[in-house]
Design an enzyme around this catalytic site. Structure first.
Site, PDB file in Angstrom:
ATOM      1  CG  ASP A 190      -1.825  -1.181   1.304  1.00 13.33           C
ATOM      2  OD1 ASP A 190      -1.795  -2.012   0.385  1.00 13.33           O
ATOM      3  OD2 ASP A 190      -2.551  -1.296   2.306  1.00 13.33           O
ATOM      4  CD  GLU A 425      -0.301  -6.396   9.205  1.00 12.48           C
ATOM      5  OE1 GLU A 425      -0.461  -5.979  10.381  1.00 12.48           O
ATOM      6  OE2 GLU A 425      -0.833  -5.851   8.223  1.00 12.48           O
TER       7      GLU A 425
END
Ligand code: 2M8
Length: 453
Positions: A190, A425
Site C-alpha cells: 500500500d 504481520e
C-alpha cells in the site's frame, strides 16, 4: 516447465516427516494461528485489523492450509471466487456480513458494490490485488493432490481464466500487454515508496479524512501504518473510481492513479504458467497459457526493466516514466520462470547488494525497501519492514532460476524470523521484532510451507 515441488499433506496439523522436531513448536503455532483466524469458509488475515476476506491473503493462506487441512484450502479459494464480479475481477475485500460495518475502514457502505451491475450478492470492494491465485491453487494442489483437489481445480479453472482475461483486457490501459493498477491498494504494498511519485500528483488533503474514522490505528501504532495524507489520497482515488461505477473504459482520460507494477504483472505472467499446469492436470489445453505467459514476460522486460539501475520499476502511465524508488517490487519478476538470463543476473545483483542483503547466509529476510535509501523506514509498513509473502515469492523465483543456495539462505532467515517473533504481520528488518497484527494469516500459512520443505 516449472518445477514446483510436490509434497503430500501431513495429517491433522501434525508436522510432516520432513519437519525437524525442533520446529514442532513453530509448526503448532502456525496451525493454531490459522485455526484461530478461520471463519466458516475463509481465513481472516487478522481478527482485529482485517476482519474480512482479502484476495491475495486467501491465495497465500490456501498454500498453508494444503499442508494441514486441504479442504480449507479449497474452501478458501472457492469462497473468494464466489465473489468474483461478472467482468472477471476478483475483489480485493469480500465483506463478512456478520461483522459490524464499522469494524474496518473503508467498510462495505463506502464501497457500495451493491449499486453496481454485475456484482455478487455479498458486499465487496471494487479493487483487485496481485493475481497470485492460480499459482496458489497449483501449489496447494501439488502439496495435497487428491480427487477432491482436482475437482476443485476444475471448478476454479474457468474463474481463474476470467480473472486473467479481465486484467489482460480491461486493465491494459497502456496498450502494451500489461495490466495497470488503479490504486496503491491493488499492489498489496500500500504505502511503498514506489507509489510516492504517482501519489504526489493525486490532489488530496489530510482534511478529507475528517469525514471518516480510520480503524487501523485503533489496533496498530500509527507510526507503523500509512500516514493520514496517504489515507486521504487512498480515499480520493477510490472515490474517483467509484463515481465512474468502477468501470475501466476511459481510465486513461480520467483516473488519477494508473501504474504498471512489476510484482502485479509478474504475478499475472506466473499465473499463466500455473494455469498451463492446471490445464494439463484437468485435461484442458495448456498451449494458450504458455503463449500468454511468454508475451507477458516480454512486456514486463520491455516496459519495466531499467538497464541503468538493473532492477524493475513501476511505470507511471500519467507521467510515462518509471518511478525512481528501488523497492522489493523490483525483484518480483524473478517469479517468471522464463525471465531472460540477463535480467535474472541483474536482479540478483540488486538482491545481493547492501540494498536487500540476499545471501546464502543471511540473518534477516529481505526488507520491503532499499535499506540504503534515505526514505527507508524500518517500522512503517511497506516502507522497510520484512514481509513473509514477498520473501516467499522471491524464494520461489530463486528456485525457478536454479539459485538453490540463495533460496536456502532466504528460507532459513524466514524461519528465524518466526522463531524470533512468531506469526506477526510484518517484522523489523534488522531486529526481527514483530510489528502489526500478532496473529497474521499469511505469515502462519507460508511458515508452514517453508517448514515443510
Ligand atoms: C493491507 O491492506 C489493507 C487494504 O487493502 C489495509 O491496509 O487496510 C496490505 O498489507 C495488503 O497487502 C493486505 O492484503 C491487507 C490484508 O492483510 O492489508
Amino acid at each position: 516447465m516449472v518445477n514446483w515441488t510436490a509434497r503430500p499433506a501431513p495429517p491433522g496439523g501434525v508436522p510432516g516427516g520432513g519437519v525437524p522436531r525442533r520446529h514442532a513448536g513453530l509448526w503448532q503455532l502456525a496451525v493454531s494461528t490459522l485455526d484461530g483466524n478461520w471463519e466458516h469458509d475463509h481465513t481472516v488475515p487478522s481478527r482485529t485489523l482485517y476482519p474480512h476476506q482479502w484476495s491475495w491473503d486467501s491465495a497465500f493462506i490456501a498454500i498453508g492450509w494444503a499442508h494441514v487441512r486441504p479442504d480449507h484450502a479449497w474452501q478458501e479459494l472457492t469462497s473468494l471466487f464466489r465473489a468474483q464480479w461478472l467482468d472477471g475481477r476478483v475483489p480485493h475485500i469480500v465483506f463478512n456480513p456478520v461483522v459490524p460495518g464499522g469494524a474496518y475502514f473503508p467498510g462495505p457502505g463506502f464501497w457500495a458494490s451493491a449499486t453496481v451491475e454485475g456484482t455478487p450478492r455479498v458486499a465487496t470492494s471494487g479493487l483487485v490485488q496481485p493475481p497470485v491465485h492460480a499459482l496458489a491453487a497449483w501449489h496447494a494442489y501439488r502439496r495435497a493432490p487428491s480427487a477432491d483437489g482436482r475437482a476443485a481445480l476444475r471448478r476454479l479453472y474457468p474463474r481463474l481464466v476470467a480473472q486473467q482475461h479481465y486484467l489482460a483486457t480491461r486493465r491494459d490501459v497502456g496498450g502494451a500487454g500489461l495490466a495497470s493498477i488503479v490504486h496503491p491498494w491493488e499492489s498489496g504494498l500500500d504505502n511503498s515508496p514506489a507509489w510516492d511519485a504517482p501519489l504526489a500528483a493525486v490532489p488530496a488533503e489530510a482534511a478529507v479524512l475528517r469525514a471518516y474514522r480510520r480503524r487501523d490505528t485503533v489496533h496498530a501504532a500509527a507510526a507503523h501504518r500509512p500516514t493520514d495524507l496517504d489515507y486521504a489520497r487512498y480515499i480520493a482515488i477510490v472515490t474517483a473510481y467509484r463515481a465512474a461505477g468502477y468501470r475501466d473504459d476511459g481510465l486513461a482520460d480520467r483516473h488519477p492513479f494508473l501504474v504498471e507494477c512489476p510484482l502485479f504483472n509478474a504475478a499475472m505472467g506466473a499465473a499463466e504458467h500455473a494455469l498451463a499446469e492446471i490445464a494439463g492436470e484437468i485435461g484442458a489445453d495448456p498451449g494458450p497459457h504458455r503463449e500468454r505467459a511468454a508475451r507477458i514476460t516480454t512486456a514486463v522486460v520491455d516496459r519495466l526493466h531499467d538497464p541503468t539501475t538493473g532492477t524493475f520499476h513501476p511505470r507511471d502511465l500519467r507521467s510515462g516514466r518509471l518511478t525512481p524508488a528501488r523497492t522489493v517490487l523490483g525483484l518480483a519478476p524473478l517469479i517468471l520462470p522464463d525471465l531472460p538470463a540477463r535480467q535474472v543476473e541483474a536482479v540478483l545483483v540488486e538482491a545481493t547488494s547492501a540494498r536487500f542483503g540476499l545471501a546464502a547466509g543471511m540473518e534477516r529476510p529481505l526488507p520491503s525497501h532499499d535499506r540504503t535509501a534515505a526514505d527507508f523506514e524500518p517500522l512503517r509498513y511497506w516502507r522497510g519492514p520484512s514481509w513473509m509473502n514477498i520473501n516467499w515469492l522471491v524464494r520461489h523465483g530463486l528456485l525457478a532460476h536454479g539459485q538453490t543456495r540463495l533460496a536456502a539462505g532466504l528460507r532459513a532467515s524466514m524461519i528465524g524470523l518466526a522463531e524470533t517473533a512468531g506469526c506477526h504481520e510484518y517484522f523489523h528488518p534488522d531486529t526481527g521484532a514483530g510489528l502489526g497484527s500478532p496473529a497474521f494469516g499469511w505469515t502462519a500459512a507460508l511458515l508452514l510451507d517453508v517448514l515443510a520443505e
